[in-house]
Design a protein around this motif. Structure first.
Motif, short mmCIF file in Angstrom:
data_model
loop_
_atom_site.label_atom_id
_atom_site.label_comp_id
_atom_site.label_asym_id
_atom_site.label_seq_id
_atom_site.Cartn_x
_atom_site.Cartn_y
_atom_site.Cartn_z
N ARG A 205 0.84 -1.19 0.00
CA ARG A 205 0.00 0.00 0.00
C ARG A 205 0.89 1.25 0.00
N ILE A 206 0.34 2.34 -0.47
CA ILE A 206 1.01 3.64 -0.43
C ILE A 206 0.25 4.53 0.54
N PHE A 207 0.99 5.24 1.39
CA PHE A 207 0.39 6.14 2.36
C PHE A 207 1.07 7.51 2.31
N ASN A 208 0.26 8.57 2.32
CA ASN A 208 0.79 9.91 2.53
C ASN A 208 0.90 10.15 4.03
N VAL A 209 2.08 10.48 4.49
CA VAL A 209 2.29 10.79 5.91
C VAL A 209 2.57 12.28 5.99
N THR A 210 1.53 13.02 6.32
CA THR A 210 1.59 14.48 6.25
C THR A 210 0.54 15.06 7.19
N ASP A 211 0.71 16.30 7.56
CA ASP A 211 -0.21 16.90 8.53
C ASP A 211 -1.55 17.25 7.87
N ASP A 212 -2.45 17.80 8.70
CA ASP A 212 -3.80 18.11 8.23
C ASP A 212 -3.89 19.41 7.45
N GLU A 213 -2.91 20.29 7.63
CA GLU A 213 -3.11 21.67 7.19
C GLU A 213 -1.98 22.18 6.31
N PRO A 214 -2.13 22.06 4.99
CA PRO A 214 -1.16 22.72 4.11
C PRO A 214 -1.23 24.23 4.35
N ALA A 215 -0.08 24.88 4.49
CA ALA A 215 -0.08 26.28 4.89
C ALA A 215 1.03 27.04 4.18
N PRO A 216 0.85 28.36 3.99
CA PRO A 216 1.91 29.18 3.40
C PRO A 216 3.14 29.19 4.31
N PRO A 217 4.32 29.06 3.76
CA PRO A 217 5.52 28.97 4.60
C PRO A 217 5.75 30.21 5.45
N GLN A 218 5.34 31.38 4.95
CA GLN A 218 5.57 32.59 5.74
C GLN A 218 4.73 32.61 7.01
N ASP A 219 3.59 31.91 7.01
CA ASP A 219 2.75 31.85 8.20
C ASP A 219 3.44 31.08 9.32
N VAL A 220 4.16 30.02 8.95
CA VAL A 220 4.88 29.22 9.94
C VAL A 220 5.97 30.06 10.60
N VAL A 221 6.70 30.81 9.80
CA VAL A 221 7.78 31.65 10.33
C VAL A 221 7.20 32.73 11.25
N ALA A 222 6.10 33.33 10.86
CA ALA A 222 5.48 34.37 11.68
C ALA A 222 4.98 33.79 13.00
N HIS A 223 4.43 32.59 12.97
CA HIS A 223 3.94 31.98 14.21
C HIS A 223 5.10 31.63 15.14
N ALA A 224 6.19 31.14 14.59
CA ALA A 224 7.36 30.85 15.41
C ALA A 224 7.89 32.12 16.06
N ALA A 225 7.92 33.20 15.31
CA ALA A 225 8.38 34.48 15.87
C ALA A 225 7.48 34.92 17.02
N GLU A 226 6.18 34.71 16.85
CA GLU A 226 5.23 35.08 17.92
C GLU A 226 5.50 34.27 19.18
N LEU A 227 5.74 32.97 19.04
CA LEU A 227 6.03 32.14 20.21
C LEU A 227 7.35 32.54 20.87
N LEU A 228 8.31 32.95 20.07
CA LEU A 228 9.60 33.37 20.62
C LEU A 228 9.57 34.78 21.18
N GLY A 229 8.51 35.52 20.84
CA GLY A 229 8.43 36.91 21.30
C GLY A 229 9.40 37.83 20.58
N VAL A 230 9.65 37.52 19.31
CA VAL A 230 10.57 38.35 18.52
C VAL A 230 9.84 38.88 17.29
N THR A 231 10.44 39.88 16.69
CA THR A 231 9.87 40.45 15.47
C THR A 231 10.15 39.51 14.31
N PRO A 232 9.13 39.16 13.55
CA PRO A 232 9.37 38.27 12.41
C PRO A 232 10.22 38.96 11.36
N PRO A 233 10.96 38.20 10.59
CA PRO A 233 11.74 38.81 9.51
C PRO A 233 10.80 39.46 8.49
N PRO A 234 11.28 40.44 7.78
CA PRO A 234 10.41 41.10 6.79
C PRO A 234 10.02 40.14 5.67
#
Length: 288
Positions: A205-234
């Motif tokens: 069998r073939i299985f896709n092993v991947t999360d539920d939510e495809p997302a724009p890469p810049q959103d991930v970086v912005a969320h990480a910055a929020e958790l770190l309490g730092v300004t996200p890169p431009p």
């Protein structure tokens, strides 16, 4: 049960940590004598294999293995494991072979959803090599009756390999390409999905092993910055950003990958169904 692993990298190591109490013996290959000693200290029997010739002792180990996990990428010559140990596998007839592949085999779908029944349309050279390797493993299964399960992984992250580490290294970037999304997978969910697979009656069998939510890469970086309490890169426009050819090639493939089959057929529930859950856990528990 006895597990043999070709290529003890990031993903396979996570599976071995999760599965160590499930198997009576675990052996694995490495290219490095230094890493071999570290593996031995962890209770893993090491075998040297660089993909250019048969590895010493591997045939005997495969003859006693009940499960085989393959986590070595193909190259221009083909799949190194099949090139050098196909006969050993055919003779051994293990009860399960798992092959770690990539969702890159689907190619570009302009943001549309794909699943395991979607025809592959590889774009990059490395994805063409993956398709050839997948087909070779499926052919082995048809010839021998050995159950072969192919796990197509999306962008892998986890401890030591994540957005927080990129911030620490000064490499965090917010690249913006309108409409671009990527799927991701936490390495612990790769391990969990593999455990779910070996816990069930095996079938090819073939299985896709991947999360539920495809997302724009810049959103991930912005969320990480929020958790770190730092300004996200431009934000940077993808078209004018200074990128390596390989980095740019990733953005040429835009798709949303479904994981429904893993949930329905393996009964697996993702520990980190989206990047927010995973980043929160990494931030809480340590991301190194």
């Amino acid at each position: 049960m006895r597990l043999f692993v070709f290529g003890l990298g990031f993903s396979a190591s996570a599976f071995v940590r999760e599965a160590k109490d499930r198997f009576d013996w675990i052996g694995a290959t490495t290219r490095s004598p230094e890493k071999a000693e570290a593996m031995r200290a962890q209770g893993i029997t090491p075998f040297l294999f660089d993909g250019t010739k048969k590895g010493d002792g591997i045939a005997d180990a495969l003859a006693r293995a009940t499960h085989v996990l393959v986590s070595i990428a193909p190259d221009t010559e083909g799949d190194p494991v099949l090139l050098h140990h196909r006969d050993d596998l055919e003779a051994a007839r293990p009860g399960w072979i798992g092959y770690l592949s990539t969702v890159g085999v689907y190619g570009n779908h302009d943001g549309a959803w794909v699943d395991e029944d979607t025809p592959v349309m590889p774009v990059s050279k490395r994805s063409h090599q993956r398709v050839a390797a997948e087909n070779a493993w499926l052919m082995l299964s048809r010839k021998t009756g050995i159950p072969v399960q192919i796990f197509r992984l999306s962008g892998i992250y986890g401890p030591g390999r994540n957005a927080f580490v990129n911030f620490e290294k000064g490499k965090a970037r917010r690249l913006v390409k309108p409409g671009q999304v990527f799927n991701r997978i936490h390495v612990d969910d790769i391990a969990g999905a593999l455990m779910a697979a070996v816990s069930r009656e095996p079938s090819t069998r073939i299985f896709n092993v991947t999360d539920d939510e495809p997302a724009p890469p810049q959103d991930v970086v912005a969320h990480a910055a929020e958790l770190l309490g730092v300004t996200p890169p431009p934000e940077q426009d993808f078209e004018t950003a200074d990128l390596s050819p390989m980095a740019r090639s990733f953005y040429g493939e835009n798709k949303r990958v479904s994981n429904e089959r893993v949930k329905e057929e393996l009964g697996y529930r993702f520990r980190f169904p989206d990047y927010r859950a995973a980043l929160a856990a990494l931030h809480r528990d340590g991301w190194h």
